[in-house]
Design a protein around this motif. Structure first.
Motif, short mmCIF file in Angstrom:
data_model
loop_
_atom_site.label_atom_id
_atom_site.label_comp_id
_atom_site.label_asym_id
_atom_site.label_seq_id
_atom_site.Cartn_x
_atom_site.Cartn_y
_atom_site.Cartn_z
N ASP A 18 -15.72 -0.21 19.75
CA ASP A 18 -14.95 -1.74 19.72
C ASP A 18 -14.20 -1.19 18.35
O ASP A 18 -14.75 -2.18 17.28
N TYR A 19 -15.44 -0.38 18.26
CA TYR A 19 -15.61 -0.26 16.36
C TYR A 19 -14.38 0.71 15.57
O TYR A 19 -14.40 1.88 16.36
N TRP A 20 -14.09 0.20 14.47
CA TRP A 20 -13.20 1.19 13.50
C TRP A 20 -12.91 1.05 11.95
O TRP A 20 -14.06 0.56 12.00
N GLY A 21 -12.82 1.77 11.95
CA GLY A 21 -12.63 2.44 10.16
C GLY A 21 -11.61 1.31 9.87
O GLY A 21 -10.75 1.13 10.62
N GLN A 22 -11.94 1.92 8.21
CA GLN A 22 -10.51 1.40 7.78
C GLN A 22 -9.17 1.69 7.83
O GLN A 22 -8.39 0.61 7.05
N GLY A 23 -9.78 2.74 8.02
CA GLY A 23 -8.06 3.61 8.26
C GLY A 23 -7.38 4.59 6.41
O GLY A 23 -8.31 3.84 5.87
N THR A 24 -7.20 5.44 7.31
CA THR A 24 -6.12 6.50 6.41
C THR A 24 -5.13 6.45 6.10
O THR A 24 -4.67 6.93 7.28
N GLN A 25 -4.43 5.84 4.92
CA GLN A 25 -2.74 6.09 5.06
C GLN A 25 -2.27 7.63 5.32
O GLN A 25 -3.25 8.55 3.66
N VAL A 26 -1.96 8.50 6.00
CA VAL A 26 -0.98 9.43 6.34
C VAL A 26 0.91 9.24 6.09
O VAL A 26 0.85 8.62 6.15
N THR A 27 1.62 9.58 5.08
CA THR A 27 3.01 9.33 4.77
C THR A 27 3.40 10.84 4.64
O THR A 27 2.94 12.17 3.37
N VAL A 28 4.04 11.53 5.22
CA VAL A 28 5.14 12.76 5.17
C VAL A 28 6.49 12.55 5.29
O VAL A 28 6.55 11.52 6.22
N SER A 29 6.87 12.71 4.31
CA SER A 29 8.14 12.39 3.56
C SER A 29 8.18 13.35 2.74
O SER A 29 7.74 13.76 1.84
N ASP B 96 5.00 11.28 11.95
CA ASP B 96 3.08 11.35 12.10
C ASP B 96 2.82 10.08 11.43
O ASP B 96 1.31 9.78 11.11
N THR B 97 4.62 10.40 10.19
CA THR B 97 3.84 8.58 9.12
C THR B 97 3.16 7.75 9.94
O THR B 97 3.58 7.01 10.31
N ALA B 98 1.46 6.69 8.80
CA ALA B 98 1.09 6.03 9.84
C ALA B 98 -0.25 5.96 9.65
O ALA B 98 -1.03 6.75 8.77
N VAL B 99 -1.45 5.06 9.61
CA VAL B 99 -2.74 4.71 9.34
C VAL B 99 -3.45 5.22 10.42
O VAL B 99 -3.02 4.65 11.18
N TYR B 100 -4.13 6.53 10.22
CA TYR B 100 -5.41 6.18 10.78
C TYR B 100 -6.54 6.08 11.09
O TYR B 100 -7.41 5.91 10.15
N TYR B 101 -7.29 5.54 12.29
CA TYR B 101 -8.63 5.62 12.57
C TYR B 101 -9.10 6.14 13.13
O TYR B 101 -8.83 6.97 14.60
N CYS B 102 -10.33 5.32 13.00
CA CYS B 102 -11.92 6.07 13.63
C CYS B 102 -12.38 5.24 13.70
O CYS B 102 -12.19 4.23 14.35
N ASN B 103 -12.66 5.72 15.45
CA ASN B 103 -13.14 5.26 16.55
C ASN B 103 -14.24 5.44 17.17
O ASN B 103 -14.17 6.31 17.62
N TRP B 104 -15.50 4.54 17.78
CA TRP B 104 -16.07 4.46 18.63
C TRP B 104 -16.22 3.35 19.76
O TRP B 104 -16.20 1.80 18.62
N GLY C 225 -6.07 10.87 3.79
CA GLY C 225 -4.55 10.14 4.30
C GLY C 225 -3.83 10.83 2.78
O GLY C 225 -4.83 10.38 1.83
N ASP C 226 -2.78 11.09 2.63
CA ASP C 226 -2.10 11.44 1.62
C ASP C 226 -0.76 11.44 1.59
O ASP C 226 -0.28 11.28 2.94
N LEU C 227 -0.07 12.14 0.73
CA LEU C 227 1.35 11.88 0.64
C LEU C 227 1.87 13.35 1.15
O LEU C 227 1.25 14.53 -0.05
N VAL C 228 2.42 13.92 2.18
CA VAL C 228 2.36 15.15 2.23
C VAL C 228 4.45 15.73 2.33
O VAL C 228 4.82 14.81 3.67
N GLN C 229 4.81 16.88 3.00
CA GLN C 229 5.93 16.98 2.87
C GLN C 229 6.21 16.89 4.52
O GLN C 229 4.61 18.14 4.93
#
Length: 111
Positions: free
Chosen positions: A99-110, A89-97, A9-13
């Motif tokens: 009932d299991y989840w990761g901690q998420g990664t932040q994507v910021t589009v700006s 699309d700005t959000a925290v993105y999570y991996c899932n299987w 995840g990152d800040l992207v235009q």
């Protein structure tokens, strides 16, 4: 112990691209239907994409054509390639299987 660690995840235009990664441990991703979800501020978590045992993929309509899910069974990794990113699309993105989840990664589009 099942564990997912997301990264990328990152800040992207607007119009930019990112590839998110999910490192899977505790299960073999090749035998699981893996998914990506996202949660924007003030909104409920929503489904983004999934990839099945047979590598059949499913992408939410609003993201189809821009997002691609894939996996590397040898590395036990799942990826989400995101192109032509939009501010919504700005959000925290999570991996899932299941009932299991990761901690998420932040994507910021700006800009």
């Amino acid at each position: 112990q099942v564990r997912f660690v997301e990264s990328g995840g990152d800040l992207v235009q607007p119009g930019g691209s990112l590839r998110l990664s999910c490192a899977v441990s505790g299960i073999s991703s090749r035998f699981a239907t893996m998914a990506w979800f996202r949660q924007a501020p003030g909104k409920q978590r929503e489904f983004v994409a999934s990839i099945t045992l047979g590598d059949k993929t499913n992408i939410t309509d609003s993201m189809r054509g821009r997002f691609t899910i894939s996996r590397d069974n040898a590395k036990n990794m799942v990826y989400l390639q995101m192109n032509n990113l939009k501010s919504e699309d700005t959000a925290v993105y999570y991996c899932n299987w299941q009932d299991y989840w990761g901690q998420g990664t932040q994507v910021t589009v700006s800009s």
